[in-house]
Design an enzyme around this catalytic site. Structure first.
Site, PDB file in Angstrom:
ATOM      1  N   GLY A  62     -69.248  30.406 -47.536  1.00 44.34           N
ATOM      2  CA  GLY A  62     -68.294  31.137 -46.730  1.00 44.34           C
ATOM      3  C   GLY A  62     -68.456  31.067 -45.242  1.00 44.34           C
ATOM      4  N   SER A  63     -67.921  32.078 -44.608  1.00 34.51           N
ATOM      5  CA  SER A  63     -67.698  32.154 -43.186  1.00 34.51           C
ATOM      6  C   SER A  63     -68.984  32.150 -42.372  1.00 34.51           C
ATOM      7  CB  SER A  63     -66.923  33.447 -42.906  1.00 34.51           C
ATOM      8  OG  SER A  63     -66.887  33.717 -41.541  1.00 34.51           O
ATOM      9  N   SER A  64     -68.865  31.647 -41.148  1.00 33.03           N
ATOM     10  CA  SER A  64     -69.999  31.693 -40.227  1.00 33.03           C
ATOM     11  C   SER A  64     -70.346  33.130 -39.863  1.00 33.03           C
ATOM     12  CB  SER A  64     -69.700  30.881 -38.963  1.00 33.03           C
ATOM     13  OG  SER A  64     -68.555  31.403 -38.314  1.00 33.03           O
ATOM     14  N   SER A  65     -69.433  34.064 -40.070  1.00 28.65           N
ATOM     15  CA  SER A  65     -69.702  35.483 -39.811  1.00 28.65           C
ATOM     16  C   SER A  65     -70.694  36.066 -40.801  1.00 28.65           C
ATOM     17  CB  SER A  65     -68.397  36.284 -39.878  1.00 28.65           C
ATOM     18  OG  SER A  65     -67.507  35.829 -38.898  1.00 28.65           O
ATOM     19  N   ALA A  66     -70.970  35.360 -41.883  1.00 24.78           N
ATOM     20  CA  ALA A  66     -71.937  35.829 -42.870  1.00 24.78           C
ATOM     21  C   ALA A  66     -73.319  35.996 -42.250  1.00 24.78           C
ATOM     22  CB  ALA A  66     -71.992  34.865 -44.056  1.00 24.78           C
TER      23      ALA A  66
END
Length: 143
Positions: A62-66
């Site tokens: 998933g997202s780099s915000s993880a």
């Protein structure tokens, strides 16, 4: 006790019960950093508390915000005690590095490949020692 080799992505030491998953998790939208529980309704571990366990999974997802969610969970003490991956994941690695640098809290992250991952047993007590370059997974008898 069985010792298995791994490669260190983020240094540290951890001990806990092994939680072995065949499905990756995205910490962004899939993990509640306040409770340490999986909140992704589509994940097989939905509702399971991961805090304080050693989490083993194929990779992140998933997202780099993880990375920010993982760093916040480490800061709060609701993160896994350590993370074992079959494939290196830069997003999980960055989250653990940021937490170590900003909050002085370690969540060791190692990569061990599919062969070693296949030797892990869910629920086993595991001591993870992640040094500068190499790591060791020390497995005790199943709990």
């Amino acid at each position: 006790m069985t010792a298995l080799p791994a490669r260190t992505l983020v240094e540290g030491r951890a001990e806990g019960l092994l939680m072995l998953w065949s499905v990756p998790l995205s910490f962004w939208g899939g993990y509640d950093s306040g409770t340490g529980r999986v909140i992704d309704h589509s994940h097989p571990a939905f509702g399971v508390e991961v805090a304080g366990r050693i989490l083993a999974m194929p990779s992140g997802r998933g997202s780099s915000s993880a990375s920010s969610v993982l760093a916040e969970a480490i800061r709060r003490g609701t993160a896994p005690a350590g993370i074992i991956l079959a494939q290196a994941d830069p997003i999980i690695t960055v989250g653990a590095i940021v937490a170590a640098r900003l909050y002085c809290r370690a969540c060791p992250v190692v990569v061990c490949g599919a062969e070693v991952m296949g030797r892990l047993v869910d629920g086993t007590l595991l001591r993870l020692i992640a040094g500068t370059d190499t790591a060791t997974l020390n497995l005790s008898a199943a709990v």
